[in-house]
Design a protein around this motif. Sequence first.
Motif, short mmCIF file in Angstrom:
data_model
loop_
_atom_site.label_atom_id
_atom_site.label_comp_id
_atom_site.label_asym_id
_atom_site.label_seq_id
_atom_site.Cartn_x
_atom_site.Cartn_y
_atom_site.Cartn_z
N ILE A 72 69.01 42.92 -5.40
CA ILE A 72 69.45 43.94 -6.36
C ILE A 72 70.92 44.22 -6.06
N PRO A 73 71.81 43.51 -6.77
CA PRO A 73 73.24 43.70 -6.49
C PRO A 73 73.72 45.07 -6.97
N ARG A 74 74.67 45.59 -6.25
CA ARG A 74 75.29 46.86 -6.64
C ARG A 74 76.44 46.53 -7.59
N LEU A 75 76.20 46.77 -8.87
CA LEU A 75 77.20 46.49 -9.89
C LEU A 75 77.71 47.80 -10.47
N ASN A 76 79.02 47.90 -10.61
CA ASN A 76 79.63 49.08 -11.21
C ASN A 76 79.64 48.86 -12.72
N GLN A 77 78.74 49.55 -13.42
CA GLN A 77 78.57 49.35 -14.85
C GLN A 77 79.82 49.72 -15.65
N SER A 78 80.71 50.52 -15.09
CA SER A 78 81.91 50.92 -15.82
C SER A 78 83.05 49.90 -15.69
N VAL A 79 82.84 48.87 -14.88
CA VAL A 79 83.85 47.84 -14.69
C VAL A 79 83.38 46.57 -15.40
N GLY A 80 84.10 46.17 -16.42
CA GLY A 80 83.73 44.97 -17.16
C GLY A 80 83.79 43.72 -16.30
N GLY A 81 82.88 42.79 -16.56
CA GLY A 81 82.90 41.50 -15.88
C GLY A 81 82.17 41.45 -14.55
N GLN A 82 81.67 42.59 -14.05
CA GLN A 82 81.02 42.58 -12.75
C GLN A 82 79.80 41.65 -12.72
N GLY A 94 75.30 27.84 -4.91
CA GLY A 94 74.20 26.91 -5.16
C GLY A 94 72.85 27.58 -5.32
N ILE A 95 72.87 28.86 -5.67
CA ILE A 95 71.63 29.63 -5.80
C ILE A 95 71.16 29.58 -7.24
N ASN A 96 69.89 29.24 -7.42
CA ASN A 96 69.29 29.19 -8.76
C ASN A 96 68.61 30.51 -9.06
N ILE A 97 68.96 31.11 -10.19
CA ILE A 97 68.32 32.35 -10.64
C ILE A 97 67.04 31.95 -11.37
N GLU A 98 65.90 32.41 -10.87
CA GLU A 98 64.62 32.07 -11.47
C GLU A 98 64.11 33.14 -12.43
N VAL A 99 64.36 34.40 -12.09
CA VAL A 99 63.93 35.53 -12.92
C VAL A 99 64.99 36.61 -12.81
N LEU A 100 65.27 37.28 -13.92
CA LEU A 100 66.24 38.36 -13.92
C LEU A 100 65.75 39.43 -14.90
N TYR A 101 65.75 40.68 -14.44
CA TYR A 101 65.39 41.81 -15.31
C TYR A 101 66.06 43.05 -14.74
N THR A 102 65.87 44.19 -15.37
CA THR A 102 66.43 45.43 -14.83
C THR A 102 65.32 46.36 -14.38
N ASP A 103 65.68 47.24 -13.46
CA ASP A 103 64.72 48.23 -12.99
C ASP A 103 64.91 49.54 -13.75
N ARG A 104 64.17 50.55 -13.36
CA ARG A 104 64.22 51.82 -14.09
C ARG A 104 65.53 52.58 -13.89
N HIS A 105 66.39 52.09 -12.99
CA HIS A 105 67.71 52.69 -12.78
C HIS A 105 68.81 51.83 -13.41
N SER A 106 68.41 50.89 -14.25
CA SER A 106 69.33 49.96 -14.93
C SER A 106 70.05 49.04 -13.95
N GLN A 107 69.45 48.81 -12.80
CA GLN A 107 70.00 47.85 -11.84
C GLN A 107 69.43 46.48 -12.14
N VAL A 108 70.23 45.45 -11.91
CA VAL A 108 69.77 44.08 -12.10
C VAL A 108 68.89 43.68 -10.92
N VAL A 109 67.73 43.12 -11.23
CA VAL A 109 66.78 42.63 -10.22
C VAL A 109 66.72 41.12 -10.40
N ILE A 110 66.92 40.39 -9.29
CA ILE A 110 67.01 38.94 -9.37
C ILE A 110 66.03 38.29 -8.39
#
Length: 141
Positions: A72-82, A94-110
């Motif tokens: 769950i990366p800490r992304l600053n939603q107010s900064v574009g491009g994060q 070289g990391i493959n993303i298999e599943v990506l969604y958001t949690d109830r706090h609008s954080q990206v879960v990978i």
Amino acid sequence: MKNLAIALVDRPGTLAEMTDALDRAGVRIEGGGVFVVDGCGVGHFLVKDVSSARRALLAANIQVLSERDVVIPRLNQSVGGQFSHFMRRMADAGINIEVLYTDRHSQVVIVVDDIEASLAVNRAWDIEQDMLWSLFNDGLH
């Protein structure tokens, strides 16, 4: 927290049965999503109490396909491009993303194919973000 992959029959009420089972067990769904491909449903849900979730789902005859650690990366939603920058770092490692969604706090879960490498990328990202935030705050004084 962990991601549970769950097999879901593609019919009305399946998701209600799954969420009812977790609710009765006191398991809170922290985030997730459901995808149906060629008539086969798969749910990915973020939960804290994995053991209780597994027991509740098995008791309801719902198959748990896998249990995986997440990033769950800490992304600053107010900064574009994060999000883009973080995804580039994962790709460059070289990391493959298999599943990506958001949690109830609008954080990206990978969910990834290499959790150790992704956690290293995430730690480096956090350190860099802390340094940038510190420089920004110092500039305000």
